[in-house]
Motif scaffolding. Structure first.
Motif, PDB file in Angstrom:
ATOM      1  N   GLU A  97      -8.911  -4.028  -2.523  1.00 55.05           N
ATOM      2  CA  GLU A  97      -8.184  -2.960  -1.843  1.00 55.05           C
ATOM      3  C   GLU A  97      -8.694  -2.768  -0.420  1.00 55.05           C
ATOM      4  OE1 GLU A  97      -8.067   0.655  -4.002  1.00 55.05           O
ATOM      5  OE2 GLU A  97      -7.196  -0.230  -5.810  1.00 55.05           O
ATOM      6  N   GLN A 147       2.916  -9.562  -0.643  1.00 57.79           N
ATOM      7  CA  GLN A 147       1.919  -8.513  -0.417  1.00 57.79           C
ATOM      8  C   GLN A 147       1.421  -8.520   1.022  1.00 57.79           C
ATOM      9  OE1 GLN A 147      -1.293  -8.687  -3.223  1.00 57.79           O
ATOM     10  NE2 GLN A 147      -2.341  -6.907  -2.387  1.00 57.79           N
ATOM     11  N   ARG A 151       2.213  -5.725   4.155  1.00 57.13           N
ATOM     12  CA  ARG A 151       1.129  -4.986   4.806  1.00 57.13           C
ATOM     13  C   ARG A 151       0.963  -5.379   6.273  1.00 57.13           C
ATOM     14  NH1 ARG A 151      -5.157  -4.346   2.711  1.00 57.13           N
ATOM     15  NH2 ARG A 151      -5.874  -3.143   4.503  1.00 57.13           N
ATOM     16  N   SER A 291       3.577  -5.934  -3.732  1.00 58.60           N
ATOM     17  CA  SER A 291       4.014  -5.126  -2.595  1.00 58.60           C
ATOM     18  C   SER A 291       4.025  -3.669  -3.026  1.00 58.60           C
ATOM     19  CB  SER A 291       5.409  -5.553  -2.124  1.00 58.60           C
ATOM     20  OG  SER A 291       6.412  -5.023  -2.971  1.00 58.60           O
ATOM     21  N   GLU A 292       4.208  -2.784  -2.071  1.00 63.35           N
ATOM     22  CA  GLU A 292       4.263  -1.355  -2.368  1.00 63.35           C
ATOM     23  C   GLU A 292       5.690  -0.829  -2.314  1.00 63.35           C
ATOM     24  OE1 GLU A 292       1.559   0.598   0.256  1.00 63.35           O
ATOM     25  OE2 GLU A 292      -0.224  -0.311  -0.638  1.00 63.35           O
ATOM     26  N   ARG A 323       7.559   0.491 -13.955  1.00 62.77           N
ATOM     27  CA  ARG A 323       6.512   1.454 -13.590  1.00 62.77           C
ATOM     28  C   ARG A 323       5.254   1.248 -14.422  1.00 62.77           C
ATOM     29  NH1 ARG A 323      11.147   4.195 -12.316  1.00 62.77           N
ATOM     30  NH2 ARG A 323      11.122   5.338 -10.339  1.00 62.77           N
ATOM     31  N   ARG A 326       3.416  -1.823 -13.220  1.00 68.30           N
ATOM     32  CA  ARG A 326       2.693  -1.570 -11.971  1.00 68.30           C
ATOM     33  C   ARG A 326       1.433  -0.745 -12.241  1.00 68.30           C
ATOM     34  NH1 ARG A 326       6.062   0.210  -6.760  1.00 68.30           N
ATOM     35  NH2 ARG A 326       5.864  -1.974  -6.126  1.00 68.30           N
ATOM     36  N   MET A 331      -2.030  -1.013  -9.378  1.00 67.58           N
ATOM     37  CA  MET A 331      -1.407  -0.648  -8.096  1.00 67.58           C
ATOM     38  C   MET A 331      -0.758   0.716  -8.242  1.00 67.58           C
ATOM     39  SD  MET A 331       1.581  -2.576  -5.910  1.00 67.58           S
ATOM     40  CE  MET A 331       0.493  -3.811  -5.253  1.00 67.58           C
ATOM     41  N   VAL A 333       1.792   3.664  -7.819  1.00 65.68           N
ATOM     42  CA  VAL A 333       3.239   3.693  -7.647  1.00 65.68           C
ATOM     43  C   VAL A 333       3.573   4.592  -6.467  1.00 65.68           C
ATOM     44  CG1 VAL A 333       5.447   4.273  -8.722  1.00 65.68           C
ATOM     45  CG2 VAL A 333       3.563   3.390 -10.115  1.00 65.68           C
ATOM     46  N   PRO A 334       4.284   4.104  -5.442  1.00 70.45           N
ATOM     47  CA  PRO A 334       4.628   4.924  -4.297  1.00 70.45           C
ATOM     48  C   PRO A 334       5.409   6.163  -4.712  1.00 70.45           C
ATOM     49  CG  PRO A 334       5.106   2.596  -3.866  1.00 70.45           C
ATOM     50  CD  PRO A 334       4.783   2.717  -5.299  1.00 70.45           C
ATOM     51  N   SER A 337       9.264   6.115  -5.136  1.00 70.42           N
ATOM     52  CA  SER A 337       9.922   5.256  -6.120  1.00 70.42           C
ATOM     53  C   SER A 337      10.472   6.060  -7.275  1.00 70.42           C
ATOM     54  CB  SER A 337       8.930   4.215  -6.621  1.00 70.42           C
ATOM     55  OG  SER A 337       7.892   4.824  -7.354  1.00 70.42           O
TER      56      SER A 337
END
Length: 337
Positions: A97, A147, A151, A291-292, A323, A326, A331, A333-334, A337
């Motif tokens: 990270e 990814q 970024r 990816s985010e 979900r 993820r 990672m 979850v934004p 989303s």
């Protein structure tokens, strides 16, 4: 109490030897590392004299554990490292990270000194985090391409096996590191012949070109006897966001829908619609884990009209909702989303 100055690594005095450093990041991949370092030793055997010396570096000069659990002793910390002719970052799996600021600063100093920098597997991610890939073409393992693109949108990322762009050398990892290293060896005086001999000693039938694809094309899996099928799948892969109807796929490839269905059933053991759906879901999984992007956005990108339809199809294919997948990957979850 006065602390003693750290001692620099003592190496044999030999002006003709090139010194390549390998910065090992915890959880690095051993196959990429071995594929990069071994050709340097073998090149010396092919030439009848040592040509390269390798220096293994870790952030604290302590043994580093690879992703398979093997621990590797190192020769130096960044502060103690000798002058380098090139440095390769052997990246971690999964990608960390964040990275140590001192490590990023050291890489920037090397760049300022004109030392060529390379990334093996995900090593390019660390170089990008240090701001050292802007304006360069680079590559890394296909699973992590989305990814790094998400970024670092200003970086030019390719799907090639390796990229040699001026003083930046990056490869996708695995055995691609062998191809990249042999290509670098071939650039030296008499290097083409030495690289060729080294490839023979390594039982490497062919040194792959940088433009060779990372992933095995379908035609290699099913042979060259079905160009129509390969062509159809290529069109499918290029149209994931707005999937084409079977009738349109058949028309573009000058076959009937029935012929199309027979080809997929015989060679891929599934219907064209099933195969097309699997391609879209596999692409969605790559975006989800690397990816985010919000889940809803990923659904649209991969040709699903609604997040509910996407979630149902995804769960049926992979056994988890998007979900949940993820979350299990670690990672976050934004929020949108």
């Amino acid at each position: 109490m006065k602390h003693a100055e750290p001692q620099r690594l003592q190496l044999p005095d030999c002006d003709k030897l090139k010194t390549f450093g390998f910065l090992l990041i915890p959880n690095f991949t051993t196959i990429g590392f071995a594929s990069a370092i071994e050709p340097l030793r073998i090149a010396g055997l092919a030439a009848g004299r040592p040509l390269y010396r390798s220096v293994l570096i870790s952030s604290d000069n302590q043994p580093v554990a690879a992703s398979n659990g093997v621990r590797v002793m190192t020769d130096s910390s960044p502060e103690q490292a000798p002058a380098l002719d090139a440095l390769f970052v052997v990246g971690a799996n999964p990608i960390p990270e964040k990275y140590d600021r001192a490590l990023l600063a050291w890489l920037r100093r090397l760049a300022e000194q004109g030392v060529p920098l390379g990334g093996i597997c995900t090593g390019g991610h660390l170089l990008a985090s240090a701001g050292l890939l802007e304006g360069y073409r680079c590559t890394l393992h296909w699973e992590n391409i989305e990814q790094i693109k998400a970024r670092f949108p200003r970086i030019i990322v390719s799907h090639q096996l390796y990229e040699l762009d001026r003083d930046r050398y990056t490869c996708s990892g695995g055995t691609a590191a062998l191809d990249m290293t042999l290509q670098l060896i071939s650039r030296e005086p008499d290097g083409a012949e030495i690289a060729s001999r080294a490839a023979e000693l390594l039982l490497c039938e062919r040194v792959r070109n940088a433009r060779d694809p990372q992933r095995i094309p379908l035609r290699q899996k099913i042979g060259n006897t079905q160009p129509k099928l390969s062509q159809i799948v290529t069109i499918m892969e290029a149209n994931l966001e707005e999937p084409l109807e079977l009738a349109e796929l058949a028309r573009l490839n000058e076959v009937s829908v029935r012929q199309l269905e027979r080809l997929f059933h015989k060679y891929l053991a599934r219907t064209p619609s099933q195969y097309y759906l699997e391609l879209r879901l596999q692409r969605a999984r790559e975006l989800l884990l690397c990816s985010e992007a919000p889940v809803g956005e990923i659904a649209l990108t991969c040709g699903f009209s609604s997040a509910a339809h996407f979630s149902k199809s995804y769960s049926r294919q992979f056994g988890l909702s998007p979900r949940r997948e993820r979350q299990h990957s670690g990672m976050a979850v934004p929020a949108r989303s």
